[in-house]
Design a protein around this motif. Structure first.
Motif, PDB file in Angstrom:
ATOM      1  N   LEU A   1      -5.183  -8.298   7.532  1.00 18.73           N
ATOM      2  CA  LEU A   1      -4.231  -7.202   7.705  1.00 18.73           C
ATOM      3  C   LEU A   1      -2.832  -7.804   7.847  1.00 18.73           C
ATOM      4  CD1 LEU A   1      -3.457  -4.256   8.098  1.00 18.73           C
ATOM      5  CD2 LEU A   1      -4.048  -4.490  10.531  1.00 18.73           C
ATOM      6  N   ARG A   2      -1.980  -7.456   6.892  1.00 21.17           N
ATOM      7  CA  ARG A   2      -0.588  -7.952   6.873  1.00 21.17           C
ATOM      8  C   ARG A   2       0.311  -6.725   6.932  1.00 21.17           C
ATOM      9  NH1 ARG A   2       3.455  -9.507   2.756  1.00 21.17           N
ATOM     10  NH2 ARG A   2       4.418 -11.487   3.345  1.00 21.17           N
ATOM     11  N   ALA A   3       0.967  -6.537   8.068  1.00 25.02           N
ATOM     12  CA  ALA A   3       1.683  -5.282   8.298  1.00 25.02           C
ATOM     13  C   ALA A   3       3.112  -5.563   8.749  1.00 25.02           C
ATOM     14  CB  ALA A   3       0.926  -4.459   9.336  1.00 25.02           C
ATOM     15  N   LYS A   4       3.876  -6.137   7.853  1.00 24.50           N
ATOM     16  CA  LYS A   4       5.256  -6.520   8.197  1.00 24.50           C
ATOM     17  C   LYS A   4       6.144  -5.298   8.435  1.00 24.50           C
ATOM     18  CE  LYS A   4       4.988 -11.093   6.920  1.00 24.50           C
ATOM     19  NZ  LYS A   4       5.258 -12.220   7.812  1.00 24.50           N
ATOM     20  N   ASN A   5       5.739  -4.148   7.890  1.00 28.95           N
ATOM     21  CA  ASN A   5       6.580  -2.950   8.013  1.00 28.95           C
ATOM     22  C   ASN A   5       6.099  -2.004   9.124  1.00 28.95           C
ATOM     23  OD1 ASN A   5       4.246  -2.254   6.671  1.00 28.95           O
ATOM     24  ND2 ASN A   5       5.215  -0.728   5.371  1.00 28.95           N
ATOM     25  N   LEU A   6       5.137  -2.453   9.924  1.00 29.06           N
ATOM     26  CA  LEU A   6       4.630  -1.618  11.018  1.00 29.06           C
ATOM     27  C   LEU A   6       4.981  -2.238  12.367  1.00 29.06           C
ATOM     28  CD1 LEU A   6       1.008  -0.657   9.842  1.00 29.06           C
ATOM     29  CD2 LEU A   6       3.174   0.473   9.312  1.00 29.06           C
TER      30      LEU A   6
ATOM     31  N   LEU B   1       0.822  -1.214   0.000  1.00 36.92           N
ATOM     32  CA  LEU B   1       0.000   0.000   0.000  1.00 36.92           C
ATOM     33  C   LEU B   1       0.857   1.267   0.000  1.00 36.92           C
ATOM     34  CD1 LEU B   1      -3.047   0.096   0.018  1.00 36.92           C
ATOM     35  CD2 LEU B   1      -2.978   0.147   2.521  1.00 36.92           C
ATOM     36  N   GLY B   2       2.012   1.194   0.642  1.00 36.87           N
ATOM     37  CA  GLY B   2       2.887   2.359   0.697  1.00 36.87           C
ATOM     38  C   GLY B   2       2.199   3.529   1.387  1.00 36.87           C
ATOM     39  N   LEU B   3       2.172   4.666   0.721  1.00 34.04           N
ATOM     40  CA  LEU B   3       1.634   5.880   1.351  1.00 34.04           C
ATOM     41  C   LEU B   3       0.128   6.024   1.164  1.00 34.04           C
ATOM     42  CD1 LEU B   3       4.483   8.406   0.423  1.00 34.04           C
ATOM     43  CD2 LEU B   3       4.062   7.266   2.622  1.00 34.04           C
ATOM     44  N   ARG B   4      -0.481   5.080   0.454  1.00 36.01           N
ATOM     45  CA  ARG B   4      -1.931   5.210   0.238  1.00 36.01           C
ATOM     46  C   ARG B   4      -2.699   4.902   1.523  1.00 36.01           C
ATOM     47  NH1 ARG B   4      -2.567   1.360  -4.582  1.00 36.01           N
ATOM     48  NH2 ARG B   4      -0.771   0.433  -3.548  1.00 36.01           N
ATOM     49  N   ASP B   5      -3.898   5.445   1.611  1.00 35.07           N
ATOM     50  CA  ASP B   5      -4.680   5.335   2.855  1.00 35.07           C
ATOM     51  C   ASP B   5      -5.318   3.951   2.994  1.00 35.07           C
ATOM     52  OD1 ASP B   5      -6.149   5.962   5.140  1.00 35.07           O
ATOM     53  OD2 ASP B   5      -7.882   6.534   3.944  1.00 35.07           O
TER      54      ASP B   5
ATOM     55  N   VAL C   1       3.932  -3.365  16.267  1.00 39.69           N
ATOM     56  CA  VAL C   1       2.707  -3.974  16.797  1.00 39.69           C
ATOM     57  C   VAL C   1       1.701  -2.883  17.185  1.00 39.69           C
ATOM     58  CG1 VAL C   1       1.742  -5.367  18.667  1.00 39.69           C
ATOM     59  CG2 VAL C   1       3.853  -6.088  17.532  1.00 39.69           C
ATOM     60  N   ARG C   2       2.201  -1.812  17.772  1.00 43.25           N
ATOM     61  CA  ARG C   2       1.309  -0.716  18.176  1.00 43.25           C
ATOM     62  C   ARG C   2       0.628  -0.095  16.950  1.00 43.25           C
ATOM     63  NH1 ARG C   2       1.292   3.985  22.134  1.00 43.25           N
ATOM     64  NH2 ARG C   2       2.688   2.757  23.399  1.00 43.25           N
ATOM     65  N   GLN C   3       1.403   0.151  15.905  1.00 42.59           N
ATOM     66  CA  GLN C   3       0.828   0.733  14.686  1.00 42.59           C
ATOM     67  C   GLN C   3      -0.188  -0.222  14.064  1.00 42.59           C
ATOM     68  OE1 GLN C   3       4.587   1.296  12.700  1.00 42.59           O
ATOM     69  NE2 GLN C   3       4.499   3.523  12.910  1.00 42.59           N
ATOM     70  N   THR C   4       0.149  -1.501  14.074  1.00 45.26           N
ATOM     71  CA  THR C   4      -0.759  -2.502  13.499  1.00 45.26           C
ATOM     72  C   THR C   4      -2.057  -2.552  14.293  1.00 45.26           C
ATOM     73  OG1 THR C   4       1.184  -3.773  12.859  1.00 45.26           O
ATOM     74  CG2 THR C   4      -0.937  -4.913  12.749  1.00 45.26           C
ATOM     75  N   ALA C   5      -1.930  -2.502  15.619  1.00 45.08           N
ATOM     76  CA  ALA C   5      -3.124  -2.530  16.476  1.00 45.08           C
ATOM     77  C   ALA C   5      -4.016  -1.332  16.193  1.00 45.08           C
ATOM     78  CB  ALA C   5      -2.701  -2.547  17.941  1.00 45.08           C
ATOM     79  N   GLN C   6      -3.403  -0.167  16.073  1.00 44.80           N
ATOM     80  CA  GLN C   6      -4.205   1.046  15.823  1.00 44.80           C
ATOM     81  C   GLN C   6      -4.905   0.973  14.467  1.00 44.80           C
ATOM     82  OE1 GLN C   6      -1.147   3.956  16.576  1.00 44.80           O
ATOM     83  NE2 GLN C   6      -1.755   4.209  18.717  1.00 44.80           N
ATOM     84  N   LEU C   7      -4.181   0.460  13.493  1.00 40.53           N
ATOM     85  CA  LEU C   7      -4.788   0.329  12.160  1.00 40.53           C
ATOM     86  C   LEU C   7      -5.928  -0.682  12.187  1.00 40.53           C
ATOM     87  CD1 LEU C   7      -4.917   0.924   9.196  1.00 40.53           C
ATOM     88  CD2 LEU C   7      -2.926  -0.571   8.834  1.00 40.53           C
ATOM     89  N   ALA C   8      -5.692  -1.806  12.840  1.00 48.13           N
ATOM     90  CA  ALA C   8      -6.744  -2.839  12.919  1.00 48.13           C
ATOM     91  C   ALA C   8      -7.981  -2.296  13.630  1.00 48.13           C
ATOM     92  CB  ALA C   8      -6.209  -4.072  13.640  1.00 48.13           C
ATOM     93  N   GLN C   9      -7.767  -1.497  14.667  1.00 42.97           N
ATOM     94  CA  GLN C   9      -8.922  -0.930  15.386  1.00 42.97           C
ATOM     95  C   GLN C   9      -9.721   0.030  14.520  1.00 42.97           C
ATOM     96  OE1 GLN C   9      -6.759   0.349  18.950  1.00 42.97           O
ATOM     97  NE2 GLN C   9      -8.099  -0.974  20.155  1.00 42.97           N
ATOM     98  N   ALA C  10      -9.055   0.642  13.559  1.00 44.05           N
ATOM     99  CA  ALA C  10      -9.775   1.528  12.632  1.00 44.05           C
ATOM    100  C   ALA C  10     -10.496   0.727  11.545  1.00 44.05           C
ATOM    101  CB  ALA C  10      -8.788   2.510  12.004  1.00 44.05           C
TER     102      ALA C  10
END
Ligand code: TZP
Ligand code: MG
Length: 202
Positions: free
Chosen positions: A38-43, A16-20, A45-54
């Motif tokens: 949600l596959r977030a190898k470059n984030l 996804l890079g910089l896309r929302d 755990v905290r960032q991944t959690a916040q994204l997943a919650q959104a």
């Protein structure tokens, strides 16, 4: 929750890079995906959690499961619908004993696929079907014969992954899979919603 296995999208944050990610999630849901990971190898755990919650409110409204890649602890903490595990992640027996949600697994071959099925996985993600640049260590393409060997060896849903595009999706489905897992051909499509619809129409 009744699951439609036919089209499983992976929201891969590196692709996804910089896309929302939320705009992309909405586009994929509008296109009719049946599962989102949600596959977030470059984030972190905290960032991944916040994204997943959104993302979770969106998948809940769409009534499709959200799975977290690799990390059962995070999936449990989030109250996510499932987790996708690989050979280097928490062993399947421990995962199954502590998690009632969906567990997907990437087997290393026919014997490993049968072992995973016995341990109660809900689906197997099998690949790469064709060459992919999304996962650099994905290994050699299985092609029709390799995918078919696993489909025939198990009874649980088998989802093909890796290098799946509009050009080979018919060949993939002809292997008898329950569905396909797609990353770049959806996330990098000019119109991801339309791309989902085209995959579902094939
Ligand atoms: N596991 C096996 S291949 C792969 C993963 C995560 C990447 C699939 O990505 P793409 O872009 O659909 O080939
Ligand atoms: Mg993994």
């Amino acid at each position: 929750m009744q699951i439609d296995w036919r089209l499983y999208a992976v929201l891969d944050t590196a692709t996804l890079g910089l896309r929302d990610p939320l705009t992309m999630t909405a586009a994929l849901l509008a296109g009719g995906i049946g599962i989102l990971q949600l596959r977030a190898k470059n984030l972190t755990v905290r960032q991944t959690a916040q994204l997943a919650q959104a993302i979770l409110p969106l998948t809940r409204i769409a009534q499709i499961p959200l799975l977290i890649n690799d990390d059962l602890g995070l999936a449990l903490a989030l109250g996510a619908d499932g987790v996708h595990l690989g050979v280097d992640d928490l062993p399947l027996d421990l995962a199954r004993a502590s998690f009632k949600g969906l567990i997907g697994y990437s087997p290393e071959g026919v014997t490993d696929a049968q072992r995973a099925e016995k341990l109660g996985v809900d689906y197997l993600g099998v690949g790469p079907f064709a060459a992919t640049s999304t996962k650099l260590d994905a290994g050699a393409p299985l092609g029709h014969a390799g995918l078919r060997a696993i489909v025939e060896a198990v009874d649980c849903p088998v989802l093909a992954i890796g290098g799946i595009t509009q050009h080979n999706v018919a060949e993939v489905r002809a292997c008898g899979v329950a569905g396909i897992v797609v990353v770049s051909a959806l996330l990098n499509a000019t119109n991801p919603t339309q791309a989902c619809r085209e995959f579902l129409a094939d």
